[in-house]
Write a protein that holds these residues in place. Sequence first.
Motif, mmCIF file in Angstrom:
data_model
loop_
_atom_site.group_PDB
_atom_site.id
_atom_site.type_symbol
_atom_site.label_atom_id
_atom_site.label_comp_id
_atom_site.label_asym_id
_atom_site.label_seq_id
_atom_site.Cartn_x
_atom_site.Cartn_y
_atom_site.Cartn_z
ATOM 1 N N ARG A 30 -62.342 130.914 11.856
ATOM 2 C CA ARG A 30 -62.124 129.406 12.055
ATOM 3 C C ARG A 30 -61.141 128.764 13.185
ATOM 4 O O ARG A 30 -61.414 127.585 13.236
ATOM 5 N N VAL A 31 -60.731 129.247 13.943
ATOM 6 C CA VAL A 31 -59.828 128.872 15.053
ATOM 7 C C VAL A 31 -60.395 127.815 16.092
ATOM 8 O O VAL A 31 -60.546 126.640 16.228
ATOM 9 N N SER A 32 -60.739 127.867 16.717
ATOM 10 C CA SER A 32 -62.349 127.428 17.371
ATOM 11 C C SER A 32 -62.677 126.185 16.775
ATOM 12 O O SER A 32 -62.944 125.256 17.439
ATOM 13 N N ARG A 33 -63.131 126.081 15.019
ATOM 14 C CA ARG A 33 -63.196 125.271 14.935
ATOM 15 C C ARG A 33 -62.623 123.534 14.471
ATOM 16 O O ARG A 33 -62.522 122.622 14.824
ATOM 17 N N VAL A 34 -61.427 124.440 13.863
ATOM 18 C CA VAL A 34 -60.285 123.761 13.621
ATOM 19 C C VAL A 34 -59.762 123.359 15.004
ATOM 20 O O VAL A 34 -59.967 121.718 15.117
ATOM 21 N N LEU A 35 -59.971 124.010 16.237
ATOM 22 C CA LEU A 35 -59.563 123.335 17.173
ATOM 23 C C LEU A 35 -60.170 121.822 18.054
ATOM 24 O O LEU A 35 -60.171 120.882 18.323
ATOM 25 N N LYS A 36 -61.506 122.407 17.320
ATOM 26 C CA LYS A 36 -62.401 120.901 18.226
ATOM 27 C C LYS A 36 -61.912 119.872 17.350
ATOM 28 O O LYS A 36 -61.934 119.321 17.888
ATOM 29 N N VAL A 37 -62.238 120.259 16.128
ATOM 30 C CA VAL A 37 -62.285 119.404 15.674
ATOM 31 C C VAL A 37 -61.072 118.238 15.462
ATOM 32 O O VAL A 37 -60.939 117.284 16.143
ATOM 33 N N ALA A 38 -60.173 119.210 16.060
ATOM 34 C CA ALA A 38 -58.059 118.505 16.298
ATOM 35 C C ALA A 38 -58.350 118.072 17.693
ATOM 36 O O ALA A 38 -57.454 116.790 17.589
ATOM 37 N N ALA A 61 -59.391 110.129 8.761
ATOM 38 C CA ALA A 61 -60.894 110.584 9.463
ATOM 39 C C ALA A 61 -60.304 112.255 10.003
ATOM 40 O O ALA A 61 -61.344 112.832 9.829
ATOM 41 N N LEU A 62 -59.474 112.663 10.830
ATOM 42 C CA LEU A 62 -59.030 113.553 11.827
ATOM 43 C C LEU A 62 -58.883 114.884 10.040
ATOM 44 O O LEU A 62 -59.688 115.671 9.587
ATOM 45 N N GLN A 63 -58.083 114.029 8.696
ATOM 46 C CA GLN A 63 -57.773 115.122 7.336
ATOM 47 C C GLN A 63 -59.633 115.827 6.173
ATOM 48 O O GLN A 63 -59.251 116.651 6.455
ATOM 49 N N LYS A 64 -59.818 114.716 7.036
ATOM 50 C CA LYS A 64 -61.847 114.422 6.325
ATOM 51 C C LYS A 64 -62.502 115.652 6.863
ATOM 52 O O LYS A 64 -63.241 116.419 6.077
ATOM 53 N N GLU A 65 -62.291 116.138 8.564
ATOM 54 C CA GLU A 65 -63.640 115.975 8.772
ATOM 55 C C GLU A 65 -62.506 118.151 8.266
ATOM 56 O O GLU A 65 -63.234 119.657 8.775
ATOM 57 N N ASP A 76 -60.782 119.170 6.444
ATOM 58 C CA ASP A 76 -60.973 119.327 5.048
ATOM 59 C C ASP A 76 -63.056 120.185 4.756
ATOM 60 O O ASP A 76 -62.305 120.982 3.994
ATOM 61 N N ARG A 77 -63.228 120.243 5.683
ATOM 62 C CA ARG A 77 -64.630 120.533 5.801
ATOM 63 C C ARG A 77 -64.766 121.931 6.664
ATOM 64 O O ARG A 77 -65.407 122.931 6.222
ATOM 65 N N VAL A 78 -63.648 121.651 7.301
ATOM 66 C CA VAL A 78 -63.700 123.331 8.089
ATOM 67 C C VAL A 78 -62.828 124.065 7.385
ATOM 68 O O VAL A 78 -62.547 125.813 7.001
ATOM 69 N N VAL A 79 -61.730 124.006 6.839
ATOM 70 C CA VAL A 79 -60.450 124.579 6.687
ATOM 71 C C VAL A 79 -60.610 125.228 4.788
ATOM 72 O O VAL A 79 -61.329 124.402 4.562
ATOM 73 N N ASN A 80 -60.709 126.804 4.775
ATOM 74 C CA ASN A 80 -60.423 127.155 3.685
ATOM 75 C C ASN A 80 -59.168 127.036 3.182
ATOM 76 O O ASN A 80 -57.957 128.138 3.636
ATOM 77 N N PRO A 81 -58.339 126.301 2.549
ATOM 78 C CA PRO A 81 -57.319 125.898 1.390
ATOM 79 C C PRO A 81 -57.193 126.990 0.903
ATOM 80 O O PRO A 81 -54.642 127.574 0.392
ATOM 81 N N LYS A 82 -57.300 128.179 0.411
ATOM 82 C CA LYS A 82 -57.295 129.730 -0.333
ATOM 83 C C LYS A 82 -56.276 130.403 1.339
ATOM 84 O O LYS A 82 -55.561 131.306 0.860
ATOM 85 N N GLU A 83 -56.972 130.570 2.454
ATOM 86 C CA GLU A 83 -56.470 131.237 3.191
ATOM 87 C C GLU A 83 -55.931 130.377 4.393
ATOM 88 O O GLU A 83 -54.974 131.465 5.552
ATOM 89 N N ASP A 84 -55.937 128.800 4.897
ATOM 90 C CA ASP A 84 -55.441 128.821 6.011
ATOM 91 C C ASP A 84 -54.472 128.052 5.223
ATOM 92 O O ASP A 84 -54.583 127.436 4.849
ATOM 93 N N SER A 85 -53.728 126.961 6.689
ATOM 94 C CA SER A 85 -52.673 126.393 6.698
ATOM 95 C C SER A 85 -52.898 125.409 8.336
ATOM 96 O O SER A 85 -53.130 126.110 9.090
ATOM 97 N N VAL A 86 -52.710 124.174 7.259
ATOM 98 C CA VAL A 86 -52.453 122.881 8.447
ATOM 99 C C VAL A 86 -51.571 122.456 8.132
ATOM 100 O O VAL A 86 -51.579 121.535 7.409
#
Length: 87
Positions: free
Chosen positions: A13-21, A44-48, A50-60
């Motif tokens: 998910r790294v590239s997707r998180v970076l792209k959104v951010a 809006a950033l948080q909402k986007e 939230d669709r990419v990050v897995n809260p059980k595995e990832d940390s932002v």
Amino acid sequence: MYVIMVYDVDVARVSRVLKVARRYLTWIQNSVLEGELTEASFKALQKELDRVVNPKEDSVIFYILDSKQYIRRELLGIQKGGEKWIF
């Protein structure tokens, strides 16, 4: 508000998180972005994300400051990306 975002996400998910951010913030170095945001764009950033990050595995993590004027950044080593501050 001035926002510093750091993230530790699964490699898938790294590239997707970076792209959104990067649509909202300036990339500084691996897993770190920063920039000035309105309250609406922050939500809006948080909402986007939230669709990419897995809260059980990832940390932002977001560090939120009222103003950029209270930040002092010191760099040791090479500058990897993002904007250059002039003091």
